[in-house]
Write a protein that holds these residues in place. Structure first.
Motif, PDB file in Angstrom:
ATOM      1  N   VAL A 139      -1.522  -0.255  -8.431  1.00  0.00           N
ATOM      2  CA  VAL A 139      -1.964  -0.635  -6.999  1.00  0.00           C
ATOM      3  C   VAL A 139      -1.313   0.319  -6.247  1.00  0.00           C
ATOM      4  N   ASP A 140      -1.458   0.441  -4.939  1.00  0.00           N
ATOM      5  CA  ASP A 140      -1.055   1.591  -3.911  1.00  0.00           C
ATOM      6  C   ASP A 140       0.215   1.233  -3.214  1.00  0.00           C
ATOM      7  N   ALA A 141       1.021   0.283  -3.575  1.00  0.00           N
ATOM      8  CA  ALA A 141       2.126  -0.032  -2.902  1.00  0.00           C
ATOM      9  C   ALA A 141       3.199  -0.837  -3.912  1.00  0.00           C
ATOM     10  N   ASP A 142       4.414  -0.681  -3.525  1.00  0.00           N
ATOM     11  CA  ASP A 142       5.472  -1.260  -4.642  1.00  0.00           C
ATOM     12  C   ASP A 142       5.158  -2.935  -4.581  1.00  0.00           C
ATOM     13  N   LEU A 143       5.301  -3.506  -5.428  1.00  0.00           N
ATOM     14  CA  LEU A 143       4.866  -4.884  -5.729  1.00  0.00           C
ATOM     15  C   LEU A 143       6.104  -5.729  -5.543  1.00  0.00           C
ATOM     16  N   ALA A 144       5.966  -6.835  -4.482  1.00  0.00           N
ATOM     17  CA  ALA A 144       7.062  -7.627  -4.335  1.00  0.00           C
ATOM     18  C   ALA A 144       7.764  -8.138  -5.514  1.00  0.00           C
ATOM     19  N   PRO A 145       8.862  -8.685  -5.677  1.00  0.00           N
ATOM     20  CA  PRO A 145       9.378  -9.504  -6.551  1.00  0.00           C
ATOM     21  C   PRO A 145       8.995 -10.810  -6.586  1.00  0.00           C
ATOM     22  N   ASP A 146       8.738 -11.335  -5.514  1.00  0.00           N
ATOM     23  CA  ASP A 146       8.227 -12.927  -5.556  1.00  0.00           C
ATOM     24  C   ASP A 146       6.442 -12.661  -5.819  1.00  0.00           C
ATOM     25  N   LEU A 147       5.877 -11.673  -6.187  1.00  0.00           N
ATOM     26  CA  LEU A 147       4.640 -11.699  -6.574  1.00  0.00           C
ATOM     27  C   LEU A 147       4.255 -12.642  -7.685  1.00  0.00           C
ATOM     28  N   PRO A 148       4.710 -12.409  -8.781  1.00  0.00           N
ATOM     29  CA  PRO A 148       4.498 -13.499  -9.863  1.00  0.00           C
ATOM     30  C   PRO A 148       4.583 -15.322  -9.281  1.00  0.00           C
ATOM     31  N   ALA A 149       5.633 -15.202  -8.691  1.00  0.00           N
ATOM     32  CA  ALA A 149       5.591 -16.611  -8.084  1.00  0.00           C
ATOM     33  C   ALA A 149       4.380 -17.079  -7.060  1.00  0.00           C
ATOM     34  N   ARG A 150       4.032 -16.142  -6.185  1.00  0.00           N
ATOM     35  CA  ARG A 150       2.899 -16.407  -5.370  1.00  0.00           C
ATOM     36  C   ARG A 150       1.628 -16.623  -6.122  1.00  0.00           C
ATOM     37  N   PHE A 151       1.382 -15.827  -7.264  1.00  0.00           N
ATOM     38  CA  PHE A 151       0.150 -15.939  -8.107  1.00  0.00           C
ATOM     39  C   PHE A 151       0.221 -17.225  -8.777  1.00  0.00           C
ATOM     40  N   ALA A 152       1.310 -17.630  -9.084  1.00  0.00           N
ATOM     41  CA  ALA A 152       1.586 -18.890 -10.169  1.00  0.00           C
ATOM     42  C   ALA A 152       1.413 -20.052  -9.057  1.00  0.00           C
ATOM     43  N   SER A 153       1.649 -20.088  -7.858  1.00  0.00           N
ATOM     44  CA  SER A 153       1.879 -21.177  -7.051  1.00  0.00           C
ATOM     45  C   SER A 153       0.620 -22.053  -7.036  1.00  0.00           C
ATOM     46  N   GLY A 154      -0.547 -21.598  -7.134  1.00  0.00           N
ATOM     47  CA  GLY A 154      -1.819 -22.337  -6.762  1.00  0.00           C
ATOM     48  C   GLY A 154      -2.022 -22.709  -5.459  1.00  0.00           C
ATOM     49  N   THR A 155      -1.427 -21.855  -4.664  1.00  0.00           N
ATOM     50  CA  THR A 155      -1.777 -21.876  -3.136  1.00  0.00           C
ATOM     51  C   THR A 155      -2.265 -20.557  -2.437  1.00  0.00           C
ATOM     52  N   LEU A 156      -2.346 -19.291  -3.236  1.00  0.00           N
ATOM     53  CA  LEU A 156      -3.160 -18.272  -2.754  1.00  0.00           C
ATOM     54  C   LEU A 156      -4.490 -18.479  -2.238  1.00  0.00           C
ATOM     55  N   LEU A 157      -4.637 -18.153  -0.852  1.00  0.00           N
ATOM     56  CA  LEU A 157      -5.973 -18.026  -0.719  1.00  0.00           C
ATOM     57  C   LEU A 157      -6.415 -16.681  -0.262  1.00  0.00           C
ATOM     58  N   LEU A 158      -7.718 -16.497  -0.814  1.00  0.00           N
ATOM     59  CA  LEU A 158      -8.502 -15.276  -0.486  1.00  0.00           C
ATOM     60  C   LEU A 158      -9.148 -15.391   0.680  1.00  0.00           C
ATOM     61  N   THR A 159      -9.502 -14.286   1.224  1.00  0.00           N
ATOM     62  CA  THR A 159     -10.063 -14.019   2.578  1.00  0.00           C
ATOM     63  C   THR A 159     -11.616 -14.577   2.520  1.00  0.00           C
ATOM     64  N   GLY A 160     -11.748 -15.444   3.507  1.00  0.00           N
ATOM     65  CA  GLY A 160     -13.034 -15.860   3.653  1.00  0.00           C
ATOM     66  C   GLY A 160     -13.215 -17.235   2.691  1.00  0.00           C
ATOM     67  N   GLU A 161     -12.373 -17.769   2.024  1.00  0.00           N
ATOM     68  CA  GLU A 161     -12.481 -18.901   1.361  1.00  0.00           C
ATOM     69  C   GLU A 161     -11.258 -20.180   1.787  1.00  0.00           C
ATOM     70  N   ASP A 162     -11.637 -21.320   1.474  1.00  0.00           N
ATOM     71  CA  ASP A 162     -10.678 -22.153   1.803  1.00  0.00           C
ATOM     72  C   ASP A 162     -10.298 -23.058   0.745  1.00  0.00           C
ATOM     73  N   LYS A 163     -10.340 -22.703  -0.516  1.00  0.00           N
ATOM     74  CA  LYS A 163      -9.767 -23.159  -1.861  1.00  0.00           C
ATOM     75  C   LYS A 163      -9.071 -22.168  -2.328  1.00  0.00           C
ATOM     76  N   PRO A 164      -7.736 -22.512  -2.608  1.00  0.00           N
ATOM     77  CA  PRO A 164      -6.863 -21.681  -3.244  1.00  0.00           C
ATOM     78  C   PRO A 164      -6.998 -21.422  -4.513  1.00  0.00           C
ATOM     79  N   CYS A 165      -6.562 -20.248  -4.782  1.00  0.00           N
ATOM     80  CA  CYS A 165      -6.909 -19.796  -6.310  1.00  0.00           C
ATOM     81  C   CYS A 165      -6.218 -20.649  -7.407  1.00  0.00           C
ATOM     82  N   ALA A 166      -6.558 -20.976  -8.490  1.00  0.00           N
ATOM     83  CA  ALA A 166      -5.791 -21.680  -9.600  1.00  0.00           C
ATOM     84  C   ALA A 166      -4.616 -20.688  -9.830  1.00  0.00           C
TER      85      ALA A 166
END
Length: 234
Positions: A139-166
Motif C-alpha cells: 500500500v501507499d501509506a504506513d499501516l496502523a498497528p490496529d489494522l488487524p483488529a479492524r479487519f477482524a472486527s466484523g464491523t468494517l463497512l465499505l463505501t456504498g454498502e450497509d452490511k459490514p465485511c465478515a
C-alpha cells in the motif's frame, strides 16, 4: 457414459459438428481400436482416439493459473486481453466453457482457478462455503498497528454498502505490506477494505485459494489439478 461421437468431439473443442464429421470421414477417429464410420454413434469417450491419441481431458479440466497483470477474467473481447487467451485454442472451444472460479481484477495477480465444471464453480463461489483466500498487498501509506483488529472486527463497512465485511485475518509483513485472508468475495474487496482504513493498494497478489498454494509457478503458466481436488460434488 455413452454419448454421440460428434457431441463428444464438439464439446471437447475438436471443432464444430460439421468439422468433427469431417474427422470421422477422413478416418482419423477410432473407437475401441476400430475406425469410426458413424459420427452419430453412441460411444464411451475413453474408447475414442483421434490420430491415435486419447481425447484431451474428456472428463473435464481443472487448472491452477498464475494470472499476470494486464489481463481480465472475461470472455468478452471488448474488455481486453483475457486469461483465456493464455490457454490452448482447443480448451477455449470447450462446451461448457472453461471459466474462472471467481475473478481477479485486471491489475491483481496470482492464483486463479479455471474449470469447465459448472457445479464446482457454483460450489466454490457460494458464500455458504466460506472458502478462505489469502492475498498479499502493498500500500501507499504506513499501516496502523490496529489494522488487524479492524479487519477482524466484523464491523468494517465499505463505501456504498450497509452490511459490514465478515471478519478477515491480517498479518502485517512490514510498514506498508500485509497478508489478508478473506472468506468473502465482494467486488474489489481487499482494495476497498484498505481504502476504508486510509490506504491505497499498489500491488495485490492472491497466494492461496482454500488449501492450494501459488508457490513458484511463473506468471502466465498453469498446472493441471485432479477433478477430485475439492472432493466430490455435494
Amino acid at each position: 457414459m455413452r454419448r454421440r461421437l460428434d457431441q463428444i468431439l464438439a464439446s471437447l473443442g475438436y471443432g464444430s459438428r460439421r468439422e468433427v464429421h469431417g474427422l470421422v470421414d477422413e478416418g482419423r477417429v477410432t473407437v475401441g481400436g476400430t475406425r469410426a464410420d458413424d459420427a452419430a454413434a453412441k460411444v464411451e469417450p475413453g474408447q475414442v482416439r483421434i490420430d491415435g491419441e486419447p481425447l484431451d481431458h474428456p472428463d473435464g479440466l481443472l487448472l491452477l493459473l498464475h494470472k499476470p497483470a494486464g489481463v481480465v477474467c472475461s470472455h468478452e473481447e471488448r474488455e481486453g486481453p483475457s486469461v483465456y487467451g493464455l490457454l490452448p485454442p482447443r480448451w477455449r472451444r470447450r462446451n461448457p466453457a472453461v471459466t474462472s472460479i471467481g475473478r481477479l481484477d485486471k491489475d491483481t495477480t496470482g492464483l486463479l482457478l479455471l474449470t469447465d465444471q459448472t457445479e464446482l464453480v457454483h460450489r466454490l463461489t457460494s458464500p455458504k462455503h466460506k472458502v478462505p483466500k489469502l492475498y498479499r498487498a502493498t500500500v501507499d501509506a504506513d499501516l496502523a498497528p490496529d489494522l488487524p483488529a479492524r479487519f477482524a472486527s466484523g464491523t468494517l463497512l465499505l463505501t456504498g454498502e450497509d452490511k459490514p465485511c465478515a471478519p478477515a485475518e491480517v498479518r502485517l509483513l512490514g510498514p506498508r505490506e500485509a497478508e489478508v485472508t478473506l472468506t468473502e468475495g465482494r467486488y474489489h474487496q481487499v482494495r476497498r477494505m484498505f481504502s476504508a482504513c486510509g490506504a491505497t493498494v499498489l500491488t495485490l497478489e492472491r497466494r492461496r485459494f482454500g488449501h492450494l498454494e501459488l508457490g513458484d509457478l511463473p506468471a502466465g503458466e498453469w498446472r493441471e489439478l485432479p477433478l477430485t481436488t475439492f472432493g466430490a460434488a455435494e
